[in-house]
Motif scaffolding. Structure first.
Motif, PDB file in Angstrom:
ATOM      1  N   ALA A  17       8.652  33.403 -16.040  1.00 12.21           N
ATOM      2  CA  ALA A  17       8.064  32.311 -16.638  1.00 12.21           C
ATOM      3  C   ALA A  17       7.616  30.971 -15.472  1.00 12.21           C
ATOM      4  O   ALA A  17       8.405  30.027 -15.713  1.00 12.21           O
ATOM      5  CB  ALA A  17       8.903  31.591 -17.621  1.00 12.21           C
ATOM      6  N   GLY A  30       7.557  31.621 -21.552  1.00 15.92           N
ATOM      7  CA  GLY A  30       8.762  31.555 -20.991  1.00 15.92           C
ATOM      8  C   GLY A  30       9.677  30.384 -22.092  1.00 15.92           C
ATOM      9  O   GLY A  30      10.783  30.624 -22.215  1.00 15.92           O
ATOM     10  N   LYS A  31       8.919  29.492 -22.506  1.00 15.48           N
ATOM     11  CA  LYS A  31       9.774  28.454 -23.157  1.00 15.48           C
ATOM     12  C   LYS A  31      10.016  28.838 -24.591  1.00 15.48           C
ATOM     13  O   LYS A  31      11.045  28.730 -25.283  1.00 15.48           O
ATOM     14  CB  LYS A  31       8.750  27.176 -23.559  1.00 15.48           C
ATOM     15  CG  LYS A  31       8.360  26.492 -22.153  1.00 15.48           C
ATOM     16  CD  LYS A  31       9.824  25.742 -21.716  1.00 15.48           C
ATOM     17  CE  LYS A  31       9.145  24.820 -20.314  1.00 15.48           C
ATOM     18  NZ  LYS A  31      10.606  24.181 -19.855  1.00 15.48           N
ATOM     19  N   LEU A  32       9.246  30.062 -24.950  1.00 14.68           N
ATOM     20  CA  LEU A  32       9.537  30.524 -26.450  1.00 14.68           C
ATOM     21  C   LEU A  32      10.484  31.758 -26.184  1.00 14.68           C
ATOM     22  O   LEU A  32      10.919  32.282 -27.213  1.00 14.68           O
ATOM     23  CB  LEU A  32       8.224  31.056 -26.784  1.00 14.68           C
ATOM     24  CG  LEU A  32       7.144  30.066 -27.319  1.00 14.68           C
ATOM     25  CD1 LEU A  32       5.802  30.778 -27.726  1.00 14.68           C
ATOM     26  CD2 LEU A  32       7.567  29.081 -28.285  1.00 14.68           C
ATOM     27  N   GLY A  33      10.901  32.134 -25.024  1.00  9.61           N
ATOM     28  CA  GLY A  33      11.674  33.269 -24.795  1.00  9.61           C
ATOM     29  C   GLY A  33      11.240  34.455 -24.964  1.00  9.61           C
ATOM     30  O   GLY A  33      12.027  35.416 -25.083  1.00  9.61           O
ATOM     31  N   ALA A  57      12.956  34.634 -17.731  1.00 14.19           N
ATOM     32  CA  ALA A  57      12.824  33.096 -17.097  1.00 14.19           C
ATOM     33  C   ALA A  57      12.313  33.215 -15.628  1.00 14.19           C
ATOM     34  O   ALA A  57      11.690  32.373 -15.147  1.00 14.19           O
ATOM     35  CB  ALA A  57      14.164  32.451 -17.105  1.00 14.19           C
ATOM     36  N   LEU A  84       4.969  18.612 -22.124  1.00 12.50           N
ATOM     37  CA  LEU A  84       6.224  18.375 -23.276  1.00 12.50           C
ATOM     38  C   LEU A  84       6.483  17.220 -22.441  1.00 12.50           C
ATOM     39  O   LEU A  84       7.246  16.503 -23.480  1.00 12.50           O
ATOM     40  CB  LEU A  84       7.129  19.495 -22.855  1.00 12.50           C
ATOM     41  CG  LEU A  84       6.786  20.937 -23.437  1.00 12.50           C
ATOM     42  CD1 LEU A  84       7.601  21.953 -23.036  1.00 12.50           C
ATOM     43  CD2 LEU A  84       6.516  21.078 -24.904  1.00 12.50           C
ATOM     44  N   ASP A  85       6.474  16.907 -21.358  1.00 12.88           N
ATOM     45  CA  ASP A  85       6.996  15.309 -20.804  1.00 12.88           C
ATOM     46  C   ASP A  85       6.521  14.502 -21.386  1.00 12.88           C
ATOM     47  O   ASP A  85       6.973  13.285 -21.748  1.00 12.88           O
ATOM     48  CB  ASP A  85       6.795  15.412 -19.476  1.00 12.88           C
ATOM     49  CG  ASP A  85       8.048  16.486 -18.753  1.00 12.88           C
ATOM     50  OD1 ASP A  85       8.788  16.820 -19.257  1.00 12.88           O
ATOM     51  OD2 ASP A  85       7.896  16.797 -17.441  1.00 12.88           O
ATOM     52  N   GLU A 138       4.291  29.862 -18.636  1.00 12.08           N
ATOM     53  CA  GLU A 138       4.922  28.795 -19.271  1.00 12.08           C
ATOM     54  C   GLU A 138       5.352  28.686 -20.518  1.00 12.08           C
ATOM     55  O   GLU A 138       6.529  28.711 -20.918  1.00 12.08           O
ATOM     56  CB  GLU A 138       4.202  27.451 -18.733  1.00 12.08           C
ATOM     57  CG  GLU A 138       4.518  27.150 -17.124  1.00 12.08           C
ATOM     58  CD  GLU A 138       3.968  25.556 -17.096  1.00 12.08           C
ATOM     59  OE1 GLU A 138       5.032  24.599 -17.181  1.00 12.08           O
ATOM     60  OE2 GLU A 138       2.984  25.433 -16.752  1.00 12.08           O
ATOM     61  N   ILE A 139       4.268  28.880 -21.263  1.00 13.83           N
ATOM     62  CA  ILE A 139       4.596  28.906 -22.759  1.00 13.83           C
ATOM     63  C   ILE A 139       5.340  30.051 -23.256  1.00 13.83           C
ATOM     64  O   ILE A 139       6.317  29.843 -23.991  1.00 13.83           O
ATOM     65  CB  ILE A 139       3.270  29.103 -23.570  1.00 13.83           C
ATOM     66  CG1 ILE A 139       2.244  27.608 -23.070  1.00 13.83           C
ATOM     67  CG2 ILE A 139       3.312  28.837 -25.021  1.00 13.83           C
ATOM     68  CD1 ILE A 139       0.905  27.530 -23.711  1.00 13.83           C
ATOM     69  N   TYR A 164       2.198  22.984 -18.807  1.00 14.90           N
ATOM     70  CA  TYR A 164       2.692  22.794 -20.120  1.00 14.90           C
ATOM     71  C   TYR A 164       4.079  21.961 -20.052  1.00 14.90           C
ATOM     72  O   TYR A 164       4.153  21.157 -21.059  1.00 14.90           O
ATOM     73  CB  TYR A 164       2.982  24.439 -20.358  1.00 14.90           C
ATOM     74  CG  TYR A 164       3.755  24.406 -21.895  1.00 14.90           C
ATOM     75  CD1 TYR A 164       3.194  23.989 -23.051  1.00 14.90           C
ATOM     76  CD2 TYR A 164       4.879  24.929 -22.279  1.00 14.90           C
ATOM     77  CE1 TYR A 164       3.382  24.080 -24.292  1.00 14.90           C
ATOM     78  CE2 TYR A 164       5.672  24.888 -23.358  1.00 14.90           C
ATOM     79  CZ  TYR A 164       4.649  24.494 -24.447  1.00 14.90           C
ATOM     80  OH  TYR A 164       5.324  24.563 -25.608  1.00 14.90           O
ATOM     81  N   GLN A 165       4.578  21.960 -18.929  1.00 13.80           N
ATOM     82  CA  GLN A 165       5.778  21.086 -18.625  1.00 13.80           C
ATOM     83  C   GLN A 165       5.265  19.629 -18.849  1.00 13.80           C
ATOM     84  O   GLN A 165       5.881  18.751 -19.383  1.00 13.80           O
ATOM     85  CB  GLN A 165       6.517  21.336 -17.476  1.00 13.80           C
ATOM     86  CG  GLN A 165       7.831  20.565 -17.339  1.00 13.80           C
ATOM     87  CD  GLN A 165       8.974  20.641 -18.686  1.00 13.80           C
ATOM     88  OE1 GLN A 165       9.300  21.850 -18.806  1.00 13.80           O
ATOM     89  NE2 GLN A 165       9.141  19.743 -19.203  1.00 13.80           N
TER      90      GLN A 165
END
Length: 276
Positions: free
Chosen positions: A134, A124-127, A131, A258-259, A121-122, A254-255
């Protein structure tokens, strides 16, 4: 030839010996105390805890727990409300030494799992990864109905394959616990020379399990043991949290974070459980 390399005749002989001792032989080394008169039952000392643990912080310790939890184990704070580690109590159906060993091993698995579950997840969020890879941990095939990735085999085949590999590894680990150092006497593709251990199965050391040489003296080694068991306990709770969060929110940990950071009032444990 591969089967011969992985499972030697001496390994099978050792396995038979372990099974024989567990079922009908001497039960001193067995993790399961079948009979109350088993020789592994040690009388609780009537003397106060040793000086090594006398000044340690205690967490809800009782007079009974302090009779057998003397502070010699890493992370021992006298907490044992169910008496599971009491060699004389009703909770002593499993050998206390096996329980302490199991906590360390499961803590290590949990630390690896906690990082492995959240890392995609992390990243993927950092690219840093595509995707499509992730994914939240529960959509990678570990819970097939929740989703899966297009691996080289279906999730159920992978599960059986992993079960066989882990079963083999756990079998050898149990052999080493039962008879420390025995893995160095069984052929294992040339790695057996590194599997002699240190005499303590929980901390085998050596170039494979301690390549950086941490804990060169007793003081630093004990500090590292304490940090490891503390972080292992935290990781086991984190894994439990991952499961609950996944079931309740339907997104990864991780989401969830963030939420919550974006809107802590409307994204928290109370709103997620509908306690409002």
């Amino acid at each position: 030839m591969a089967a011969q390399a992985l499972v030697s005749s001496s390994s099978l002989t050792a396995s038979k010996e372990v099974a024989r001792n567990l079922l009908g032989g001497r039960s001193a080394q067995s993790p399961f105390g079948v009979r109350k008169s088993a020789s592994f039952v040690v009388k609780a000392a009537s003397t106060p805890p040793v000086k090594q643990g006398a000044d340690r912080q205690l967490w809800f310790a009782s007079k009974q727990s302090l009779a057998y939890l003397d502070g010699s184990l890493p992370g021992d704070f006298g907490f044992d409300p169910l008496g599971l580690s009491d060699p004389e109590g009703t909770g002593g159906f499993i050998e206390p030494r096996w329980l302490a060993y199991g906590e360390i091993i499961n803590g290590r698995y949990a630390m690896l799992g906690a990082v492995g579950a959240i890392a995609p997840e992390i990243l993927g969020k950092l690219g840093l990864i595509p995707a499509e890879t992730a994914l939240p941990w529960f959509q990678t095939g570990v819970i097939p109905p929740a989703g899966t990735y297009n691996y080289w085999a279906d999730p159920y085949t992978l599960f059986v394959f992993e079960l066989a590999l882990m079963g083999f590894a756990e079998h050898r680990r149990f052999q080493d616990w039962y008879n420390p150092g025995s893995m160095s006497k069984q052929y294992f593709l040339g790695f057996e020379k590194y599997l002699g251990g240190s005499g303590n199965p929980a901390y085998p050391g050596g170039p494979l399990f301690n390549p950086l040489g941490f804990g060169k003296d007793e003081k630093s080694l004990n500090e590292l043991k304490l940090k490891e068991v503390k972080n292992g306990r935290l990781a086991m709770l984190a894994i439990l949290g991952y499961f609950i969060q996944g079931l309740v929110t339907g997104v990864g940990p991780y989401q969830n974070l963030l939420d919550h950071l974006a809107d802590p009032v409307n994204n928290n444990i109370l709103t997620s459980l509908k306690f409002h």
